[in-house]
Design a protein around this motif. Structure first.
Motif, PDB file in Angstrom:
ATOM      1  N   LEU A 124       0.828  -1.193   0.000  1.00 18.24           N
ATOM      2  CA  LEU A 124       0.000   0.000   0.000  1.00 18.24           C
ATOM      3  C   LEU A 124       0.865   1.245   0.000  1.00 18.24           C
ATOM      4  N   PRO A 125       0.492   2.230  -0.830  1.00 20.78           N
ATOM      5  CA  PRO A 125       1.256   3.477  -0.856  1.00 20.78           C
ATOM      6  C   PRO A 125       0.919   4.318   0.377  1.00 20.78           C
ATOM      7  N   PRO A 126       1.801   5.254   0.735  1.00 20.37           N
ATOM      8  CA  PRO A 126       1.475   6.155   1.848  1.00 20.37           C
ATOM      9  C   PRO A 126       0.205   6.946   1.514  1.00 20.37           C
ATOM     10  N   ARG A 127      -0.560   7.263   2.536  1.00 24.43           N
ATOM     11  CA  ARG A 127      -1.792   8.019   2.327  1.00 24.43           C
ATOM     12  C   ARG A 127      -1.463   9.506   2.401  1.00 24.43           C
ATOM     13  N   HIS A 128      -1.093  10.085   1.267  1.00 28.45           N
ATOM     14  CA  HIS A 128      -0.809  11.512   1.175  1.00 28.45           C
ATOM     15  C   HIS A 128      -1.823  12.136   0.223  1.00 28.45           C
ATOM     16  N   ASP A 129      -2.945  12.588   0.764  1.00 29.90           N
ATOM     17  CA  ASP A 129      -3.972  13.231  -0.051  1.00 29.90           C
ATOM     18  C   ASP A 129      -3.485  14.624  -0.414  1.00 29.90           C
ATOM     19  N   LEU A 130      -3.485  14.961  -1.689  1.00 28.94           N
ATOM     20  CA  LEU A 130      -3.038  16.288  -2.110  1.00 28.94           C
ATOM     21  C   LEU A 130      -4.002  17.390  -1.700  1.00 28.94           C
ATOM     22  N   LEU A 131      -5.299  17.111  -1.719  1.00 27.68           N
ATOM     23  CA  LEU A 131      -6.281  18.143  -1.389  1.00 27.68           C
ATOM     24  C   LEU A 131      -6.103  18.606   0.048  1.00 27.68           C
ATOM     25  N   GLY A 132      -5.973  19.916   0.212  1.00 23.21           N
ATOM     26  CA  GLY A 132      -5.779  20.493   1.536  1.00 23.21           C
ATOM     27  C   GLY A 132      -4.340  20.508   2.005  1.00 23.21           C
ATOM     28  N   ARG A 133      -3.431  19.956   1.208  1.00 18.54           N
ATOM     29  CA  ARG A 133      -2.016  19.860   1.598  1.00 18.54           C
ATOM     30  C   ARG A 133      -1.334  21.226   1.485  1.00 18.54           C
ATOM     31  N   ARG A 134      -0.487  21.535   2.437  1.00 17.82           N
ATOM     32  CA  ARG A 134       0.338  22.745   2.412  1.00 17.82           C
ATOM     33  C   ARG A 134       1.327  22.646   1.249  1.00 17.82           C
ATOM     34  N   GLY A 169      11.632  26.455   0.850  1.00 19.01           N
ATOM     35  CA  GLY A 169      10.863  26.543   2.079  1.00 19.01           C
ATOM     36  C   GLY A 169       9.850  27.679   2.119  1.00 19.01           C
ATOM     37  N   ALA A 170       9.688  28.413   1.009  1.00 19.09           N
ATOM     38  CA  ALA A 170       8.717  29.515   0.970  1.00 19.09           C
ATOM     39  C   ALA A 170       7.300  28.960   0.814  1.00 19.09           C
ATOM     40  N   GLU A 171       6.364  29.560   1.525  1.00 18.73           N
ATOM     41  CA  GLU A 171       4.955  29.160   1.444  1.00 18.73           C
ATOM     42  C   GLU A 171       4.400  29.444   0.055  1.00 18.73           C
ATOM     43  N   HIS A 172       3.610  28.502  -0.456  1.00 20.60           N
ATOM     44  CA  HIS A 172       2.927  28.720  -1.731  1.00 20.60           C
ATOM     45  C   HIS A 172       1.452  28.307  -1.605  1.00 20.60           C
ATOM     46  N   GLY A 173       0.895  28.525  -0.403  1.00 20.89           N
ATOM     47  CA  GLY A 173      -0.520  28.289  -0.199  1.00 20.89           C
ATOM     48  C   GLY A 173      -0.862  26.854   0.156  1.00 20.89           C
ATOM     49  N   THR A 174      -2.109  26.487  -0.156  1.00 21.19           N
ATOM     50  CA  THR A 174      -2.676  25.179   0.143  1.00 21.19           C
ATOM     51  C   THR A 174      -3.329  24.640  -1.119  1.00 21.19           C
ATOM     52  N   VAL A 175      -3.260  23.327  -1.335  1.00 21.55           N
ATOM     53  CA  VAL A 175      -3.852  22.716  -2.529  1.00 21.55           C
ATOM     54  C   VAL A 175      -5.380  22.758  -2.432  1.00 21.55           C
ATOM     55  N   LEU A 176      -6.011  23.350  -3.443  1.00 28.03           N
ATOM     56  CA  LEU A 176      -7.470  23.389  -3.544  1.00 28.03           C
ATOM     57  C   LEU A 176      -7.988  22.260  -4.427  1.00 28.03           C
ATOM     58  N   LEU A 228       6.368  14.924  -2.127  1.00 26.76           N
ATOM     59  CA  LEU A 228       5.151  14.938  -1.322  1.00 26.76           C
ATOM     60  C   LEU A 228       5.400  14.096  -0.089  1.00 26.76           C
ATOM     61  N   GLY A 229       5.161  14.693   1.055  1.00 28.35           N
ATOM     62  CA  GLY A 229       5.368  13.956   2.299  1.00 28.35           C
ATOM     63  C   GLY A 229       4.282  14.266   3.302  1.00 28.35           C
ATOM     64  N   ASP A 230       4.530  13.891   4.538  1.00 28.06           N
ATOM     65  CA  ASP A 230       3.556  14.121   5.607  1.00 28.06           C
ATOM     66  C   ASP A 230       3.317  15.607   5.837  1.00 28.06           C
ATOM     67  N   HIS A 231       4.333  16.410   5.621  1.00 29.54           N
ATOM     68  CA  HIS A 231       4.275  17.828   5.961  1.00 29.54           C
ATOM     69  C   HIS A 231       3.746  18.706   4.832  1.00 29.54           C
ATOM     70  N   ALA A 232       4.138  18.433   3.589  1.00 33.85           N
ATOM     71  CA  ALA A 232       3.787  19.357   2.500  1.00 33.85           C
ATOM     72  C   ALA A 232       4.061  18.760   1.128  1.00 33.85           C
ATOM     73  N   LEU A 233       3.488  19.441   0.140  1.00 36.32           N
ATOM     74  CA  LEU A 233       3.836  19.226  -1.266  1.00 36.32           C
ATOM     75  C   LEU A 233       4.948  20.207  -1.565  1.00 36.32           C
ATOM     76  N   VAL A 234       6.058  19.722  -2.106  1.00 36.93           N
ATOM     77  CA  VAL A 234       7.197  20.600  -2.417  1.00 36.93           C
ATOM     78  C   VAL A 234       7.240  20.808  -3.925  1.00 36.93           C
ATOM     79  N   VAL A 235       7.355  22.097  -4.316  1.00 39.17           N
ATOM     80  CA  VAL A 235       7.374  22.468  -5.734  1.00 39.17           C
ATOM     81  C   VAL A 235       8.603  23.313  -6.041  1.00 39.17           C
ATOM     82  N   ARG A 236       8.998  23.261  -7.298  1.00 37.11           N
ATOM     83  CA  ARG A 236      10.101  24.096  -7.769  1.00 37.11           C
ATOM     84  C   ARG A 236       9.593  25.541  -7.855  1.00 37.11           C
ATOM     85  N   ALA A 237      10.361  26.475  -7.339  1.00 40.05           N
ATOM     86  CA  ALA A 237       9.973  27.887  -7.405  1.00 40.05           C
ATOM     87  C   ALA A 237       9.874  28.301  -8.869  1.00 40.05           C
ATOM     88  N   GLY A 238       8.913  29.118  -9.171  1.00 36.10           N
ATOM     89  CA  GLY A 238       8.730  29.486 -10.576  1.00 36.10           C
ATOM     90  C   GLY A 238       8.206  30.857 -10.678  1.00 36.10           C
TER      91      GLY A 238
END
Length: 138
Positions: free
Chosen positions: A76-86, A92-99, A128-138
């Motif tokens: 089973l894969p880890p349960r990392h739901d993207l919806l609502g994820r930081r 490390g800069a904030e880029h909101g929350t996944v809608l 993607l981990g327990d804490h957040a979705l990490v994205v490349r700055a753009g």
């Protein structure tokens, strides 16, 4: 194109079963391949949460998710739901929350992530981990 929020709550049906297997609770993604890897469902005859691999999915439409097989994956894969994820950039800069997340319902390929701070293309997803979705700055 479909959105994760359009799929959540859809009945999951199989040609081998008389009624729905359950309803979609979430879609699990593999960030490395930038695609949906598993469908999570609950209810009906399947009282507990069940996880099906994406390759068991035959079609995703506005009325149901149709599956070829109900065989659960070996691991089973880890349960990392993207919806609502930081969402954080790699610095490390904030880029909101996944809608919501747009994806190709045939291939399961992610197209874009919609956050409280705007759209992020799938090619910018790094992890993607327990804490957040990490994205490349753009």
């Amino acid at each position: 194109m479909m959105l994760f929020t359009e799929v959540r709550g859809l009945p999951v049906v199989s040609p081998a079963e008389a009624g729905p297997l359950g309803t979609v609770t979430s879609l699990t993604v593999d960030i490395a391949s930038r695609a949906v890897s598993h469908v999570r469902l609950r209810g009906s005859r399947l009282r507990r949460e069940t996880v099906l691999p994406w390759d068991a999915v035959h079609a995703v439409g506005p009325g149901a998710v149709r599956v070829r097989s109900t065989a659960a994956p070996d691991t089973l894969p880890p349960r990392h739901d993207l919806l609502g994820r930081r969402v954080l950039t790699e610095a490390g800069a904030e880029h909101g929350t996944v809608l919501d997340v747009a994806f190709d319902p045939e291939a399961g390929r992610l197209l874009a992530v919609f956050t409280t701070r705007g759209e992020v293309s799938a090619d910018r997803l790094l992890g993607l981990g327990d804490h957040a979705l990490v994205v490349r700055a753009g």
